[in-house]
Design a protein around this motif. Sequence first.
Motif, mmCIF file in Angstrom:
data_model
loop_
_atom_site.group_PDB
_atom_site.id
_atom_site.type_symbol
_atom_site.label_atom_id
_atom_site.label_comp_id
_atom_site.label_asym_id
_atom_site.label_seq_id
_atom_site.Cartn_x
_atom_site.Cartn_y
_atom_site.Cartn_z
ATOM 1 N N UNK A 55 0.823 -1.214 0.000
ATOM 2 C CA UNK A 55 0.000 0.000 0.000
ATOM 3 C C UNK A 55 0.853 1.259 0.000
ATOM 4 N N UNK A 56 2.154 1.116 -0.256
ATOM 5 C CA UNK A 56 3.115 2.216 -0.312
ATOM 6 C C UNK A 56 3.385 2.866 1.043
ATOM 7 N N UNK A 57 3.043 2.191 2.139
ATOM 8 C CA UNK A 57 3.421 2.663 3.470
ATOM 9 C C UNK A 57 4.879 2.302 3.713
ATOM 10 N N UNK A 58 5.563 3.114 4.509
ATOM 11 C CA UNK A 58 6.968 2.867 4.818
ATOM 12 C C UNK A 58 7.130 2.465 6.276
ATOM 13 N N UNK A 59 8.049 1.548 6.519
ATOM 14 C CA UNK A 59 8.373 1.078 7.864
ATOM 15 C C UNK A 59 9.851 1.355 8.115
ATOM 16 N N UNK A 60 10.140 1.942 9.270
ATOM 17 C CA UNK A 60 11.509 2.284 9.638
ATOM 18 C C UNK A 60 11.854 1.527 10.909
ATOM 19 N N UNK A 61 12.944 0.782 10.883
ATOM 20 C CA UNK A 61 13.385 -0.027 12.018
ATOM 21 C C UNK A 61 14.465 0.737 12.783
ATOM 22 N N UNK A 62 14.225 0.959 14.076
ATOM 23 C CA UNK A 62 15.173 1.676 14.938
ATOM 24 C C UNK A 62 15.580 0.773 16.099
ATOM 25 N N UNK A 63 16.716 0.070 15.978
ATOM 26 C CA UNK A 63 17.107 -0.893 17.013
ATOM 27 C C UNK A 63 17.471 -0.274 18.356
ATOM 28 N N UNK A 64 18.002 0.925 18.369
ATOM 29 C CA UNK A 64 18.379 1.527 19.653
ATOM 30 C C UNK A 64 17.167 2.029 20.422
ATOM 31 N N UNK A 65 16.061 2.277 19.725
ATOM 32 C CA UNK A 65 14.809 2.661 20.389
ATOM 33 C C UNK A 65 13.911 1.443 20.593
ATOM 34 N N UNK A 66 14.315 0.283 20.028
ATOM 35 C CA UNK A 66 13.542 -0.960 20.099
ATOM 36 C C UNK A 66 12.139 -0.764 19.514
ATOM 37 N N UNK A 67 12.053 -0.030 18.394
ATOM 38 C CA UNK A 67 10.763 0.290 17.788
ATOM 39 C C UNK A 67 10.801 0.147 16.272
#
Length: 99
Positions: A55-67
């Motif tokens: 659906x053209x949504x973007x996901x951003x992985x942030x390991x130091x924020x655990x999110x």
Amino acid sequence: MELIRKFVMLLYLLLSFFSIVSAESNIHFTLKRINEVGNTNPLFITITSVCEDSSDNYYVCDPRAYKVYKFAPDGKFLISFGQKGQGPGDLSYPRYIDV
């Protein structure tokens, strides 16, 4: 509006360091340089992975924020999930995301 500015800044930084190559399609961005002096509340700490869903949504992985953060195609923040831990809904240093 502040969140969109931060997201655009993030995309600018990502495109500065990585080239986006796709066998299926080309991605085009129009970016505006935003200078912020003294910002003490960054949206991300560390980014290790960014992906796009059907659906053209973007996901951003942030390991130091655990999110993991989810954004609409227009850059609007939708939701984030995850926290440090080992239980349901917890993440332990997430590094990659694939949708």
